[in-house]
Scaffold this motif. Structure first.
Motif: not given
Ligand SMILES: C/C=C/C(=O)SCCNC(=O)CCNC(=O)[C@H](O)C(C)(C)COP(=O)(O)OP(=O)(O)OC[C@H]1O[C@@H](n2cnc3c(N)ncnc32)[C@H](O)[C@@H]1OP(=O)(O)O
Length: 259
Positions: A36-45, A85-93, A114-120, A141-144
């Motif tokens: 997920l970390d890698r995918a969101f870097d790829e999508i961001a770019a 987990g927290a770092a990946v979810f923060r990246k998504i947020e 994970l759902a809560m780290a999304c916008d909608i 443990g992932f920022s809930g």
């Protein structure tokens, strides 16, 4: 890029990310978190993507972090797993592009986080939400503990986390945890329609709005207003602002270019 446990599909400036580990109800292990970390870097770019939809394969969105993997962890490993987990979810947020969670089934523990780290969040009527961690002897443990009170208020968040209650999509919608509930067969159409609506707007304006909201809720009102002022001003340096306003004045549809 190649992924073992994710599927990425692009259509009309929308990237669909599907977590593909249905045999364990898409439970998040280290490999999936790293992907997920890698995918969101790829999508961001990716210049061809303006909006992301995140969902799960099969009957679950994500049924939590992988309990089998966590069961043998010592304190230091547990802390590092939580940090990952927290770092990946923060990246998504914090990613500039909006992310819609298409919650197709269980969103428990790390899945709800994970759902809560999304916008909608748009949920199938069959989806179930909860933070059942205290029943396993751990805290979320992932920022809930941080995002749930911000979304549903302190009292409700404490009730859900302390009791480990699992709630249905309608209740999740009633308390503000999800934006909308739709019939299961309508979920992807609904998410895609919303994603395309967003993708048809001026992309930089949407990104600046996301940044203003995200940074604003983490600070005081006066600082938030200053943040908004700055980003609002930046819009006037874009060609899309000229295009959007000219199109309005000439009574035609705008053609945004994303610059
Ligand atoms: C920092 C974050 C921490 C956390 O997230 S802690 C974890 C929080 N999540 C949970 O506590 C939910 C755990 N899962 C369940 O309670 C149940 O599942 C469900 C209620 C979601 C579904 O129950 P049913 O329909 O009976 O399916 P099934 O047979 O339990 O699950 C199918 C396979 O999926 C595996 N699985 C489900 N959730 C997890 C998980 N979170 N971690 C690891 N594996 C999981 C199972 O073990 C099983 O596998 P097999 O077929 O080999 O027996």
């Amino acid at each position: 890029m190649e992924y073992q446990k994710l599927m990425l599909e692009k259509q009309d400036r929308v990237c669909l990310v599907k977590i593909n580990h249905p045999e364990a109800l898409n439970a998040l292990n280290t490999v999936i978190l790293q992907e997920l970390d890698r995918a969101f870097d790829e999508i961001a770019a990716d210049p061809e993507t303006d909006v992301v939809i995140l969902t799960g394969e099969g009957r679950s969105f994500v049924a939590g972090a992988d309990i089998a993997e966590m069961s043998v962890m010592k304190a230091e490993e547990g802390r590092r797993f939580g940090e990952l987990g927290a770092a990946v979810f923060r990246k998504i947020e914090l990613m500039a592009k909006p992310v819609i969670a298409a919650v197709n089934g269980f969103a428990l523990g790390g899945g709800c986080e994970l759902a809560m780290a999304c916008d909608i969040r748009i949920a199938s009527a069959k989806a179930k939400f909860g933070q059942p961690e205290v029943g396993l002897g751990i805290t979320p443990g992932f920022s809930g503990t941080q995002r749930l009170p911000r979304l549903v208020g302190l009292g409700k968040a404490k009730e859900l986390i302390y009791t480990a209650a699992v709630i249905h999509a309608e209740e999740a919608c009633r308390i503000g945890l999800v934006n909308k509930v739709v019939e299961p067969e309508e979920l992807m159409n609904e998410c895609m329609a919303m994603a395309k609506t967003i993708a048809a707007k001026a992309p930089l304006a949407v990104r600046y709005a996301k940044e203003a909201i995200n940074r604003g809720v983490e600070t005081d009102m006066d600082t938030g207003i200053v943040i908004e002022n700055g980003l609002f001003g930046l819009c006037f340096a874009t060609t899309d602002q000229k295009e959007g306003m000219e199109a309005f004045l000439w009574k035609r549809k705008p053609e945004f270019k994303g610059n």
